[in-house]
Design a protein around this motif. Sequence first.
Motif, PDB file in Angstrom:
ATOM      1  N   ALA A  29      18.537   1.667  -7.271  1.00 58.00           N
ATOM      2  CA  ALA A  29      18.434   1.769  -5.822  1.00 58.00           C
ATOM      3  C   ALA A  29      19.316   2.891  -5.269  1.00 58.00           C
ATOM      4  N   ARG A  30      20.478   3.116  -5.866  1.00 58.66           N
ATOM      5  CA  ARG A  30      21.369   4.162  -5.357  1.00 58.66           C
ATOM      6  C   ARG A  30      20.733   5.545  -5.491  1.00 58.66           C
ATOM      7  N   THR A  31      20.115   5.810  -6.631  1.00 59.84           N
ATOM      8  CA  THR A  31      19.481   7.117  -6.818  1.00 59.84           C
ATOM      9  C   THR A  31      18.296   7.277  -5.880  1.00 59.84           C
ATOM     10  N   VAL A  32      17.534   6.195  -5.696  1.00 60.72           N
ATOM     11  CA  VAL A  32      16.414   6.239  -4.747  1.00 60.72           C
ATOM     12  C   VAL A  32      16.930   6.544  -3.344  1.00 60.72           C
ATOM     13  N   LYS A  33      18.053   5.961  -2.973  1.00 57.01           N
ATOM     14  CA  LYS A  33      18.643   6.221  -1.659  1.00 57.01           C
ATOM     15  C   LYS A  33      18.958   7.710  -1.489  1.00 57.01           C
ATOM     16  N   LEU A  34      19.560   8.311  -2.512  1.00 58.14           N
ATOM     17  CA  LEU A  34      19.931   9.716  -2.428  1.00 58.14           C
ATOM     18  C   LEU A  34      18.710  10.620  -2.314  1.00 58.14           C
ATOM     19  N   LEU A  35      17.609  10.206  -2.926  1.00 60.35           N
ATOM     20  CA  LEU A  35      16.403  11.040  -2.940  1.00 60.35           C
ATOM     21  C   LEU A  35      15.487  10.814  -1.744  1.00 60.35           C
TER      22      LEU A  35
ATOM     23  N   ASP B 178       8.267  10.538 -10.502  1.00 59.63           N
ATOM     24  CA  ASP B 178       8.294  11.997 -10.614  1.00 59.63           C
ATOM     25  C   ASP B 178       9.701  12.573 -10.750  1.00 59.63           C
ATOM     26  N   LEU B 179      10.683  11.892 -10.155  1.00 62.68           N
ATOM     27  CA  LEU B 179      12.038  12.438 -10.127  1.00 62.68           C
ATOM     28  C   LEU B 179      13.014  11.673 -11.008  1.00 62.68           C
ATOM     29  N   GLY B 180      12.574  10.605 -11.634  1.00 59.55           N
ATOM     30  CA  GLY B 180      13.390   9.914 -12.630  1.00 59.55           C
ATOM     31  C   GLY B 180      14.410   8.924 -12.111  1.00 59.55           C
TER      32      GLY B 180
ATOM     33  N   ARG C  56       0.861  -1.182   0.000  1.00 58.35           N
ATOM     34  CA  ARG C  56       0.000   0.000   0.000  1.00 58.35           C
ATOM     35  C   ARG C  56       0.894   1.227   0.000  1.00 58.35           C
ATOM     36  N   PRO C  57       0.378   2.399  -0.352  1.00 57.37           N
ATOM     37  CA  PRO C  57       1.240   3.591  -0.379  1.00 57.37           C
ATOM     38  C   PRO C  57       1.956   3.848   0.942  1.00 57.37           C
ATOM     39  N   GLU C  58       1.297   3.548   2.061  1.00 55.53           N
ATOM     40  CA  GLU C  58       1.889   3.849   3.370  1.00 55.53           C
ATOM     41  C   GLU C  58       2.748   2.723   3.926  1.00 55.53           C
ATOM     42  N   THR C  59       2.865   1.620   3.225  1.00 54.55           N
ATOM     43  CA  THR C  59       3.672   0.501   3.720  1.00 54.55           C
ATOM     44  C   THR C  59       5.144   0.897   3.791  1.00 54.55           C
ATOM     45  N   GLU C  60       5.735   0.752   4.964  1.00 48.58           N
ATOM     46  CA  GLU C  60       7.159   1.063   5.099  1.00 48.58           C
ATOM     47  C   GLU C  60       7.987   0.045   4.314  1.00 48.58           C
ATOM     48  N   VAL C  61       8.906   0.542   3.513  1.00 52.21           N
ATOM     49  CA  VAL C  61       9.840  -0.317   2.795  1.00 52.21           C
ATOM     50  C   VAL C  61      11.180  -0.317   3.515  1.00 52.21           C
ATOM     51  N   CYS C  62      11.680   0.871   3.837  1.00 53.91           N
ATOM     52  CA  CYS C  62      12.911   1.003   4.627  1.00 53.91           C
ATOM     53  C   CYS C  62      12.519   1.252   6.074  1.00 53.91           C
ATOM     54  N   ARG C  63      12.761   0.263   6.926  1.00 52.12           N
ATOM     55  CA  ARG C  63      12.357   0.385   8.321  1.00 52.12           C
ATOM     56  C   ARG C  63      13.254   1.349   9.085  1.00 52.12           C
ATOM     57  N   CYS C  64      14.542   1.341   8.802  1.00 51.75           N
ATOM     58  CA  CYS C  64      15.469   2.182   9.558  1.00 51.75           C
ATOM     59  C   CYS C  64      15.127   3.670   9.406  1.00 51.75           C
ATOM     60  N   GLU C  65      14.843   4.088   8.180  1.00 52.37           N
ATOM     61  CA  GLU C  65      14.569   5.496   7.902  1.00 52.37           C
ATOM     62  C   GLU C  65      13.080   5.780   7.722  1.00 52.37           C
ATOM     63  N   GLU C  66      12.233   4.761   7.915  1.00 58.30           N
ATOM     64  CA  GLU C  66      10.773   4.901   7.847  1.00 58.30           C
ATOM     65  C   GLU C  66      10.321   5.499   6.513  1.00 58.30           C
ATOM     66  N   VAL C  67      10.813   4.921   5.433  1.00 49.91           N
ATOM     67  CA  VAL C  67      10.468   5.397   4.095  1.00 49.91           C
ATOM     68  C   VAL C  67       9.356   4.512   3.528  1.00 49.91           C
ATOM     69  N   PRO C  68       8.177   5.082   3.231  1.00 49.27           N
ATOM     70  CA  PRO C  68       7.072   4.268   2.707  1.00 49.27           C
ATOM     71  C   PRO C  68       7.204   4.035   1.208  1.00 49.27           C
ATOM     72  N   ALA C  69       6.406   3.114   0.730  1.00 49.07           N
ATOM     73  CA  ALA C  69       6.440   2.767  -0.695  1.00 49.07           C
ATOM     74  C   ALA C  69       6.099   3.960  -1.573  1.00 49.07           C
ATOM     75  N   GLN C  70       5.194   4.812  -1.110  1.00 48.07           N
ATOM     76  CA  GLN C  70       4.776   5.950  -1.926  1.00 48.07           C
ATOM     77  C   GLN C  70       5.938   6.886  -2.219  1.00 48.07           C
ATOM     78  N   ARG C  71       6.800   7.140  -1.228  1.00 50.34           N
ATOM     79  CA  ARG C  71       7.939   8.041  -1.460  1.00 50.34           C
ATOM     80  C   ARG C  71       8.910   7.451  -2.471  1.00 50.34           C
ATOM     81  N   ILE C  72       9.092   6.140  -2.428  1.00 50.50           N
ATOM     82  CA  ILE C  72       9.992   5.507  -3.399  1.00 50.50           C
ATOM     83  C   ILE C  72       9.388   5.582  -4.792  1.00 50.50           C
ATOM     84  N   ARG C  73       8.092   5.361  -4.912  1.00 50.22           N
ATOM     85  CA  ARG C  73       7.437   5.448  -6.224  1.00 50.22           C
ATOM     86  C   ARG C  73       7.477   6.873  -6.757  1.00 50.22           C
ATOM     87  N   GLU C  74       7.360   7.863  -5.877  1.00 53.41           N
ATOM     88  CA  GLU C  74       7.468   9.257  -6.327  1.00 53.41           C
ATOM     89  C   GLU C  74       8.872   9.545  -6.850  1.00 53.41           C
ATOM     90  N   ALA C  75       9.880   8.989  -6.180  1.00 52.21           N
ATOM     91  CA  ALA C  75      11.255   9.197  -6.638  1.00 52.21           C
ATOM     92  C   ALA C  75      11.456   8.615  -8.030  1.00 52.21           C
TER      93      ALA C  75
END
Length: 500
Positions: free
Chosen positions: A446-452, A440-442, A418-437
């Motif tokens: 995984a390395r670019t997603v990490k930076l964003l 929306d941000l190209g 789901r959009p709110e499902t945490e993917v990265c537990r350490c930094e509490e990054v949900p799936a929606q933020r990764i999909r936006e990266a």
Amino acid sequence: MPTSRSEPTGDPATHQDPPFEPPFDLAVIGAGPAGLAGVVAAADRGLRCVLLDAGARTGGQFYRHPAPALRAAHPERLHHHWSTFTALRERLERHLAGGRIVHLTRHQVWALERAAAPTGTAEAGREAGPGWRLHASKGEQGEGRALVTAAAVLLAAGAYARQLPFPGWTLPGVVTAGGAQAMLKAGLVLPGRRVVVAISGPLLLAAAASLTAAGATVPAVVEAGDYLGYARRPGVLAAVPGKLLEGAVHGLALARHGVRLRRSSAVVEAHGSERVNAVTVAALDADWRPVPGTERWIACDAVAVGHGLVPQIELATELGAATRAVADGTVALRVDGHQRTTVPGLWAAGETCGVGGAELAVAEGELAAISVAGARAHASDAPIAPGALLARRRRLRAFADLMAAAHRPGAGWTGWLRPETEVCRCEEVPAQRIREAVEDLGATDARTVKLLTRAGMGWCQGRMCGAAVACLAGQAEPTADRRPLSCPVRLGDLAALPPA
């Protein structure tokens, strides 16, 4: 038991530990099946060895066992091939008593560094390559440090669990399959009384059988694969009848307890507030997409979940060691028929070369030791690996490759999220933020997603979320991590390093 000679004195932030003297012929990293087999075989052939392991006892993850204080009467009941481990341990103890091996427990190696070949080892005809410095943290919390020097290194660091997130996977009571096994084997503790086992890969039946043998109720064993992949190469299966027998033994044990096996299914959601109290299991299509209308609710107080294992190879890839893509979507070290990596003086064995189980790890550890001994001797004196050992390694490695292909995760697993499902537990990054990266941000890897998004920047350094982030980023092929430090290190230990 021999301990480190590099105990720090004075201020640990400024003290520099001296190297062991004289340098060892071989340093073995990891005291699991591959490391144990390698170190005792090398000592058998006259090499002076040091065995470093982050654990307090030998055995690694596979042969993890209770501390003596727990007085476990029959630790072998939670293992198969226990006699192989006890034989290796007895050989290790003999070599420890004879001074041919130094065993450093609770030593986490965080970097390998090339060093000049030790004096007297660069004789004509030898292929030992450069010497090595091994930097390690000592103690469970990294209370100290050690510097070990050796002419050659055998990397037998094993593997860690691959996790694919789903809603509720951060609830207390949801543990990795390896974590459930560790709790039981080392602490004689169950993760819960009613445990759903949901694993794709080789740990499935063994984990479920261990839990039921220890008294847990397992209402369902959930396998995302369908096992049909094994049928594509019947000759490979026929060559390893012991593997078929193991599966049959575990299957019969589960049948006696009335445990149901659900193939082509997965836990797609965990429910609960303070702790997991139920899961939703759904059937999967061939690409691991949940099939609508197949959802089933199962009550439980714990879930042991995992989607295969990832070889732990950071120490080698930082040195530029070549890797190979494994059929299960992971990356392993590329070695030749003598277990040599592409880095001179560095050998690898066991799960670092691709997950294949304890039998294969033992065979590869012994082969590596024979190869190291040959590199340390004149060509005319070089030991030759027995043909039976080479044949066993070939059979078991072929089965490992078949197993990897049969349990590769399908790309459709992202349908669990789901959009709110945490993917990265350490930094509490949900799936929606990764999909936006990505959208929306190209971002395309995984390395670019990490930076964003900071996904993968936490304490585990992407070990828990790396596979999921790469998949969500649309990364077609797995890539090996390269990092100067293979695990967290105290700043004081880094500051104490001598100038490069």
